[in-house]
Design a protein around this motif. Structure first.
Motif, PDB file in Angstrom:
ATOM      1  N   SER A 152       0.828  -1.204   0.000  1.00  0.00           N
ATOM      2  CA  SER A 152       0.000   0.000   0.000  1.00  0.00           C
ATOM      3  C   SER A 152       0.866   1.260   0.000  1.00  0.00           C
ATOM      4  O   SER A 152       2.025   1.223   0.404  1.00  0.00           O
ATOM      5  CB  SER A 152      -0.861   0.035   1.261  1.00  0.00           C
ATOM      6  N   ARG A 193       8.103   3.464  10.376  1.00  0.00           N
ATOM      7  CA  ARG A 193       8.636   3.008  11.664  1.00  0.00           C
ATOM      8  C   ARG A 193      10.066   2.510  11.443  1.00  0.00           C
ATOM      9  O   ARG A 193      10.413   2.112  10.332  1.00  0.00           O
ATOM     10  CB  ARG A 193       7.772   1.866  12.221  1.00  0.00           C
ATOM     11  N   VAL A 230      -6.952   6.134   8.098  1.00  0.00           N
ATOM     12  CA  VAL A 230      -6.924   5.310   9.313  1.00  0.00           C
ATOM     13  C   VAL A 230      -5.996   5.991  10.322  1.00  0.00           C
ATOM     14  O   VAL A 230      -4.839   6.278   9.991  1.00  0.00           O
ATOM     15  CB  VAL A 230      -6.404   3.879   9.020  1.00  0.00           C
ATOM     16  N   ASP A 281      -3.346  -6.406   3.556  1.00  0.00           N
ATOM     17  CA  ASP A 281      -3.412  -6.087   4.988  1.00  0.00           C
ATOM     18  C   ASP A 281      -4.060  -4.710   5.065  1.00  0.00           C
ATOM     19  O   ASP A 281      -3.376  -3.683   5.031  1.00  0.00           O
ATOM     20  CB  ASP A 281      -1.974  -6.096   5.537  1.00  0.00           C
ATOM     21  N   ARG A 286      -5.183   3.664  19.186  1.00  0.00           N
ATOM     22  CA  ARG A 286      -5.373   2.361  18.546  1.00  0.00           C
ATOM     23  C   ARG A 286      -6.296   1.457  19.367  1.00  0.00           C
ATOM     24  O   ARG A 286      -7.064   0.688  18.811  1.00  0.00           O
ATOM     25  CB  ARG A 286      -4.014   1.685  18.286  1.00  0.00           C
TER      26      ARG A 286
HETATM   27  P1  5GP Z   1      -0.339   0.472  10.285  1.00  0.00           P
HETATM   28  O1  5GP Z   1      -0.146   1.951  10.249  1.00  0.00           O
HETATM   29  O2  5GP Z   1      -0.313  -0.060  11.705  1.00  0.00           O
HETATM   30  O3  5GP Z   1       0.639  -0.257   9.394  1.00  0.00           O
HETATM   31  O4  5GP Z   1      -1.779   0.166   9.696  1.00  0.00           O
HETATM   32  C1  5GP Z   1      -2.917   0.751  10.262  1.00  0.00           C
HETATM   33  C2  5GP Z   1      -4.144   0.143   9.639  1.00  0.00           C
HETATM   34  O5  5GP Z   1      -4.240   0.533   8.268  1.00  0.00           O
HETATM   35  C3  5GP Z   1      -4.150  -1.379   9.648  1.00  0.00           C
HETATM   36  O6  5GP Z   1      -5.438  -1.823  10.036  1.00  0.00           O
HETATM   37  C4  5GP Z   1      -3.879  -1.747   8.215  1.00  0.00           C
HETATM   38  O7  5GP Z   1      -4.466  -2.982   7.891  1.00  0.00           O
HETATM   39  C5  5GP Z   1      -4.547  -0.600   7.486  1.00  0.00           C
HETATM   40  N1  5GP Z   1      -4.055  -0.439   6.116  1.00  0.00           N
HETATM   41  C6  5GP Z   1      -2.804  -0.628   5.656  1.00  0.00           C
HETATM   42  N2  5GP Z   1      -2.750  -0.406   4.336  1.00  0.00           N
HETATM   43  C7  5GP Z   1      -3.991  -0.086   3.943  1.00  0.00           C
HETATM   44  C8  5GP Z   1      -4.577   0.214   2.672  1.00  0.00           C
HETATM   45  O8  5GP Z   1      -3.961   0.264   1.613  1.00  0.00           O
HETATM   46  N3  5GP Z   1      -5.915   0.483   2.671  1.00  0.00           N
HETATM   47  C9  5GP Z   1      -6.670   0.453   3.801  1.00  0.00           C
HETATM   48  N4  5GP Z   1      -7.968   0.700   3.666  1.00  0.00           N
HETATM   49  N5  5GP Z   1      -6.144   0.165   5.002  1.00  0.00           N
HETATM   50  C10 5GP Z   1      -4.827  -0.105   5.076  1.00  0.00           C
END
Ligand code: 5GP
Length: 211
Positions: free
Chosen positions: A41, A48, A80, A105, A153
């Motif tokens: 994505s 991090r 998010v 994910d 979170r």
């Molecule tokens: P993190 O910042 O901890 O890597 O991800 C935070 C949240 O964003 C997680 O629930 C992850 O699954 C979601 N996430 C990661 N990539 C994408 C994406 O491309 N699209 C969406 N809708 N959610 C994503």
């Protein structure tokens, strides 16, 4: 794989509240299954220390993200925890049509958008933590985010969990190895679905004993 047995790839979507163990499950799945590829994505979130740009995420500025969004480059996108995330449309089309399986994910908003666009291709799995206290402990133990982020979170977890019933499969992640094996079993079965075996008609004709 011969042309006659050509398959369409599975779009395997994994969602969970953060801290339920989804990242560890994804990592293990990608190591164990060589036909499974991560949909990388794009995100505007800060990288991090343990993350690698281009492997875990494509880290982009908000300006770059909005430019891509305007060009319609994302098959789904969502905000998010204050950051934008999006899935590359072209990568998805290419891999799936090549018969490769893709692991997503993503959160419930992304899963919903993918379901609306590609219902037949999606297999969605929701990962639950074994308990509330375990979830809190895992978020604290990660040590990757500050206290405020952990709290955010934890609050977000309960709203993410309300979407569990939209998923095809639900796994309570009590044991990593067991959960990984369960997902691998789901993937194996979904690969055999008739609609994904696009060369099947041709194969049936080739073994038609009447001719
Ligand atoms: P993190 O910042 O901890 O890597 O991800 C935070 C949240 O964003 C997680 O629930 C992850 O699954 C979601 N996430 C990661 N990539 C994408 C994406 O491309 N699209 C969406 N809708 N959610 C994503």
């Amino acid at each position: 794989m011969s042309e006659i047995n050509k398959n369409k790839g599975v779009m395997l979507v994994l969602s969970s509240p953060s801290g339920a163990g989804k990242s560890s499950i994804c990592k293990a799945l990608l190591n164990l299954d060589k036909n499974l590829f991560l949909s990388i994505s794009s995100t505007t979130r800060q990288k991090r220390p343990n993350e690698i740009s281009g492997k875990d995420y494509n880290f982009v500025t908000e300006e770059e993200f909005k430019k891509q969004l305007k060009k319609n480059n994302f098959i789904e996108h969502a905000k998010v925890f204050g950051n934008f995330y999006g899935t590359d449309k072209f990568l998805v089309d290419n891999k799936i049509n090549e018969g490769k399986d893709l692991l997503f994910d993503i959160d419930w908003q992304g899963a919903q958008q993918l379901r609306e666009k590609m219902r037949e291709d999606i297999v969605s799995v929701f990962i639950l933590p074994p308990s509330k206290s375990e979830l809190e402990q895992r978020l604290k133990n990660r040590g990757q985010d500050d206290d405020e982020v952990v709290k955010k979170r934890m609050d977000g977890a309960s709203s993410e969990i309300t979407h569990w019933a939209e998923y095809d499969y639900v796994i309570i992640n009590k044991n990593l190895e067991e959960s990984v094996n369960t997902v691998l079993g789901i993937l194996k079965a979904e690969r055999m679905k008739r609609i994904r075996q696009i060369g099947l008609g041709e194969f049936i004709r080739s073994i038609n004993l009447d001719n």
